[in-house]
Design a protein around this motif. Structure first.
Motif, PDB file in Angstrom:
ATOM      1  N   VAL A   1       0.835  -1.200   0.000  1.00 31.57           N
ATOM      2  CA  VAL A   1       0.000   0.000   0.000  1.00 31.57           C
ATOM      3  C   VAL A   1       0.870   1.250   0.000  1.00 31.57           C
ATOM      4  CG1 VAL A   1      -1.627   1.358   1.373  1.00 31.57           C
ATOM      5  CG2 VAL A   1      -2.001  -1.095   1.062  1.00 31.57           C
TER       6      VAL A   1
ATOM      7  N   VAL B   1      -7.247   4.092  -0.030  1.00 31.74           N
ATOM      8  CA  VAL B   1      -6.188   3.090  -0.076  1.00 31.74           C
ATOM      9  C   VAL B   1      -5.334   3.177   1.187  1.00 31.74           C
ATOM     10  CG1 VAL B   1      -4.140   2.314  -1.333  1.00 31.74           C
ATOM     11  CG2 VAL B   1      -6.152   3.081  -2.593  1.00 31.74           C
TER      12      VAL B   1
ATOM     13  N   GLY C   1      -4.718   0.400   4.309  1.00 30.73           N
ATOM     14  CA  GLY C   1      -3.462   0.045   4.966  1.00 30.73           C
ATOM     15  C   GLY C   1      -3.522   0.263   6.464  1.00 30.73           C
TER      16      GLY C   1
END
Length: 230
Positions: free
Chosen positions: A28, A145, A149
């Protein structure tokens, strides 16, 4: 004691957080860093090109309005790589096609000129705005995103707590820190992309309005020529 503090500081540094992160969180982080580098390349390149285009377009339009002969100006400058030049070329081509016949429909010519140049303006703006799609995508997707993570890292931190059977700050801090670091990288990638996208969108709106004024002025010039031939 000093060595222990320095070791903790190194562990909680950006490099340390990355190295100790789970492979999913590392992927990530790397993806977000790559997206950030790519978005900055677009920001710098597009910003420079847009500024240079604005200066050249202003000079091109000034030269056009000073020209005494539109056909001669078009033949000499109609192929210049500028949106205004392509709008001019579309108008001149339509004018020549429409006035080439024996019967001249003045209102039809005016309508076709307007539609042709409006279509040319739309095509130019679409072509330029297509380059901003990546910035819009990064600005909207990168925080989520990074959040993914973060969630993954926190899950891993809780797994570590269960394994150690301890909830002390020494056990929790590294996992929580690496999780939050993923969010920070996501924001680092998203914020400049959103700012640049909004700024460039405003610049493209101004360019579209400027091209519209140029097309309207050219349309009025050709319309007067039609009236003179009546």
């Amino acid at each position: 004691m000093d060595l222990f503090v320095n070791s903790d500081a190194a562990t909680l540094s950006p490099v340390g957080l990355f190295l100790q992160a789970d492979w999913v969180v590392k992927m990530v982080m790397l993806g977000l860093l790559a997206a950030s580098i790519w978005s900055w390349a677009i920001i710098i390149g597009f910003g420079r090109n847009l500024g240079r285009m604005a200066r050249r377009s202003a000079q091109y339009e000034a030269d056009f309005w000073k020209a005494q002969d539109i056909d001669r100006f078009h033949d000499a400058n109609g192929r210049v790589d500028l949106p205004a030049a392509r709008v001019l070329d579309a108008g001149v081509r339509e004018w020549r096609r429409s006035t080439n016949g024996k019967r001249v429909d003045r209102e039809g010519i005016r309508s076709r000129l307007h539609m042709t140049m409006a279509a040319a303006i739309g095509a130019e703006i679409d072509k330029l705005s297509g380059r901003l799609t990546f910035l819009a995508t990064i600005g909207s997707v990168a925080p989520f995103v990074g959040l993914f993570g973060t969630v993954w890292g926190i899950m891993r931190a809780f797994t570590g707590i269960a394994a150690e059977k301890s909830s002390s700050i020494a056990v929790v801090a590294p996992g929580i820190a690496e999780a939050l670091f993923a969010t920070a990288i996501g924001l680092f990638a998203a914020i400049p992309a959103v700012i640049a996208y909004n700024r460039f969108s405003h610049s493209l709106d101004r360019l579209e309005a400027r091209l519209g004024r140029f097309a309207d002025g050219f349309h009025a010039t050709l319309s007067r020529e039609l009236d003179a031939e009546a």
